[in-house]
Design a protein around this motif. Structure first.
Motif, PDB file in Angstrom:
ATOM      1  N   HIS A 141       0.828  -1.240  -0.189  1.00  0.00           N
ATOM      2  CA  HIS A 141       0.067   0.057   0.129  1.00  0.00           C
ATOM      3  C   HIS A 141       0.916   1.329   0.132  1.00  0.00           C
ATOM      4  O   HIS A 141       0.304   2.310  -0.350  1.00  0.00           O
ATOM      5  CB  HIS A 141      -0.897   0.047   1.153  1.00  0.00           C
ATOM      6  N   ALA A 142       2.054   1.040   0.333  1.00  0.00           N
ATOM      7  CA  ALA A 142       3.121   2.223   0.461  1.00  0.00           C
ATOM      8  C   ALA A 142       3.194   2.853  -1.143  1.00  0.00           C
ATOM      9  O   ALA A 142       3.439   3.897  -1.185  1.00  0.00           O
ATOM     10  CB  ALA A 142       4.358   1.906   1.102  1.00  0.00           C
ATOM     11  N   SER A 196       7.783   6.093   3.757  1.00  0.00           N
ATOM     12  CA  SER A 196       6.546   5.850   3.836  1.00  0.00           C
ATOM     13  C   SER A 196       6.132   5.056   4.817  1.00  0.00           C
ATOM     14  O   SER A 196       6.291   4.039   5.091  1.00  0.00           O
ATOM     15  CB  SER A 196       5.878   5.475   2.436  1.00  0.00           C
ATOM     16  N   GLU A 197       5.373   5.692   5.994  1.00  0.00           N
ATOM     17  CA  GLU A 197       5.222   4.748   7.321  1.00  0.00           C
ATOM     18  C   GLU A 197       6.399   4.345   7.793  1.00  0.00           C
ATOM     19  O   GLU A 197       7.454   5.095   8.181  1.00  0.00           O
ATOM     20  CB  GLU A 197       4.047   3.939   7.001  1.00  0.00           C
ATOM     21  N   PHE A 204      -7.152   3.083   1.708  1.00  0.00           N
ATOM     22  CA  PHE A 204      -5.994   3.080   2.799  1.00  0.00           C
ATOM     23  C   PHE A 204      -5.982   1.889   3.457  1.00  0.00           C
ATOM     24  O   PHE A 204      -6.865   1.080   3.436  1.00  0.00           O
ATOM     25  CB  PHE A 204      -6.468   4.347   3.393  1.00  0.00           C
ATOM     26  N   THR A 205      -5.016   1.818   4.027  1.00  0.00           N
ATOM     27  CA  THR A 205      -4.709   0.612   4.676  1.00  0.00           C
ATOM     28  C   THR A 205      -5.404   0.503   6.017  1.00  0.00           C
ATOM     29  O   THR A 205      -5.591   1.528   6.924  1.00  0.00           O
ATOM     30  CB  THR A 205      -3.020   0.325   5.268  1.00  0.00           C
ATOM     31  N   TYR A 214      -4.529  -0.919   8.812  1.00  0.00           N
ATOM     32  CA  TYR A 214      -3.429  -0.697   9.957  1.00  0.00           C
ATOM     33  C   TYR A 214      -2.292   0.391   9.594  1.00  0.00           C
ATOM     34  O   TYR A 214      -1.713   0.194   8.684  1.00  0.00           O
ATOM     35  CB  TYR A 214      -2.792  -2.043  10.309  1.00  0.00           C
ATOM     36  N   TYR A 215      -2.237   1.221  10.576  1.00  0.00           N
ATOM     37  CA  TYR A 215      -1.341   2.331  10.419  1.00  0.00           C
ATOM     38  C   TYR A 215      -0.439   2.671  11.503  1.00  0.00           C
ATOM     39  O   TYR A 215      -0.788   3.239  12.496  1.00  0.00           O
ATOM     40  CB  TYR A 215      -1.946   3.380   9.887  1.00  0.00           C
ATOM     41  N   TYR A 216       0.978   2.482  11.426  1.00  0.00           N
ATOM     42  CA  TYR A 216       1.809   2.644  12.608  1.00  0.00           C
ATOM     43  C   TYR A 216       1.185   1.808  13.794  1.00  0.00           C
ATOM     44  O   TYR A 216       1.264   2.323  14.858  1.00  0.00           O
ATOM     45  CB  TYR A 216       1.765   4.162  13.061  1.00  0.00           C
ATOM     46  N   ARG A 234      -7.792   0.986  12.293  1.00  0.00           N
ATOM     47  CA  ARG A 234      -8.550   2.063  11.743  1.00  0.00           C
ATOM     48  C   ARG A 234      -9.889   1.448  11.639  1.00  0.00           C
ATOM     49  O   ARG A 234     -10.058   0.537  10.823  1.00  0.00           O
ATOM     50  CB  ARG A 234      -8.232   2.805  10.435  1.00  0.00           C
ATOM     51  N   TYR A 268      -7.645  10.894   6.801  1.00  0.00           N
ATOM     52  CA  TYR A 268      -6.824  11.691   6.474  1.00  0.00           C
ATOM     53  C   TYR A 268      -7.848  13.104   6.462  1.00  0.00           C
ATOM     54  O   TYR A 268      -8.791  13.069   6.176  1.00  0.00           O
ATOM     55  CB  TYR A 268      -5.920  11.934   5.233  1.00  0.00           C
ATOM     56  N   ARG A 305     -11.307   1.613   2.750  1.00  0.00           N
ATOM     57  CA  ARG A 305     -10.176   0.903   3.541  1.00  0.00           C
ATOM     58  C   ARG A 305      -9.777  -0.470   2.639  1.00  0.00           C
ATOM     59  O   ARG A 305     -10.842  -1.105   2.069  1.00  0.00           O
ATOM     60  CB  ARG A 305     -10.901   0.375   4.896  1.00  0.00           C
TER      61      ARG A 305
END
Length: 270
Positions: free
Chosen positions: A56-57, A104-105, A157-158, A160-162, A166, A202, A229
């Protein structure tokens, strides 16, 4: 990336841009800035691990597939980038660090470290400018044809982020012009099973509304960004389902704003 016809036609503006259904006369123009994960050979894979080149990046999985279906349903021109957003993110202006991100992340992008001004300018000329020019030409042609137009950008969008999960499933994003976003959010009762949120995951403060401001607000067009998502886009059937659900928001929203919409096959709002 293979160019597929949408509503009967597909044209290539440049090696970095795909234009489909250019002559479409429905009420929308659709952009998909993160449609592909392709990294041209000259960039030597940006030094990325092969797994990261398709993650996804590097792109928005499923976004182009949904955009194609919306283009067909709305008889809308579609402009999509053919190049990974890690080479150049067409939803960022040239002076933004995130246009050619060094990271990216959690993924480091070695090929974007220590770029010279000349190297950055070359990517702007090869990827960003052709994309913007393609959008401008389509919008100018529609203005000459007196076609009422809204701008829709399509992203994923993913989940899971950091390390954080979500919950939001569909994000309806906007900048200062809220007309289309408000009209779509007023239709969320049609999808009671979905977590739909405004400016999530975002918002404008994250720099994600560049295309909306440049191509939408800059031309006085109502505009919106739809974020889905990407775990909801894991299969072709799932992509078709989410395209249909987005249509259940956007079709009545367009009608609310006074736009005529193309007739749809079957009952989408049953």
């Amino acid at each position: 990336m293979t160019s597929e016809g949408v509503a009967g036609s597909s044209q290539q503006a440049s090696p970095s841009v795909e234009i489909s259904n250019r002559e479409g006369s429905g009420p929308a123009v659709i952009l998909c800035e993160h449609a592909a994960c392709d990294i041209p050979e000259m960039y030597q894979g940006l030094g990325l691990d092969p797994v990261h080149r398709s993650s996804h990046a590097a792109w928005d999985p499923g976004a182009r597939a949904v955009a194609v279906k919306l283009s067909d349903a709305l008889d809308a021109p579609l402009i999509a980038s053919r190049v990974s957003r890690l080479v150049y993110d067409c939803n960022r202006p040239p002076d933004a660090a995130s246009a050619m991100p060094e990271r990216s992340e959690i993924i480091d992008v070695p090929g974007n470290h220590d770029l010279t001004p000349a190297q950055r300018a070359a990517r702007v000329d090869a990827i960003y400018r052709p994309f913007c020019q393609a959008v401008s030409r389509v919008l100018a042609d529609r203005a000459a044809r007196h076609l009422p137009t809204v701008l829709l950008t399509l992203h994923s969008f993913t989940p899971y982020y950091y390390g954080h999960t979500r919950r939001v499933e569909i994000g309806i994003l906007h900048d200062a012009d809220t007309r289309l976003a408000d009209a779509m959010l007023a239709q969320t009762h049609r999808l009671p099973h979905r977590d739909i949120q405004r400016n999530a995951p975002y918002g404008p403060e994250d720099g994600v509304t560049h295309s909306l401001k440049l191509h939408g607000m800059g031309n006085g067009l109502a505009n919106v960004m739809v974020e889905i998502r990407n775990d909801l886009l894991a299969t072709p059937d799932a992509e078709a389902t989410m395209a249909n659900e987005v249509l259940r928001l956007i079709l009545p929203a367009l009608a609310t704003l006074g736009f005529a919409v193309p007739p749809q096959e079957g009952e989408r709002d049953a």
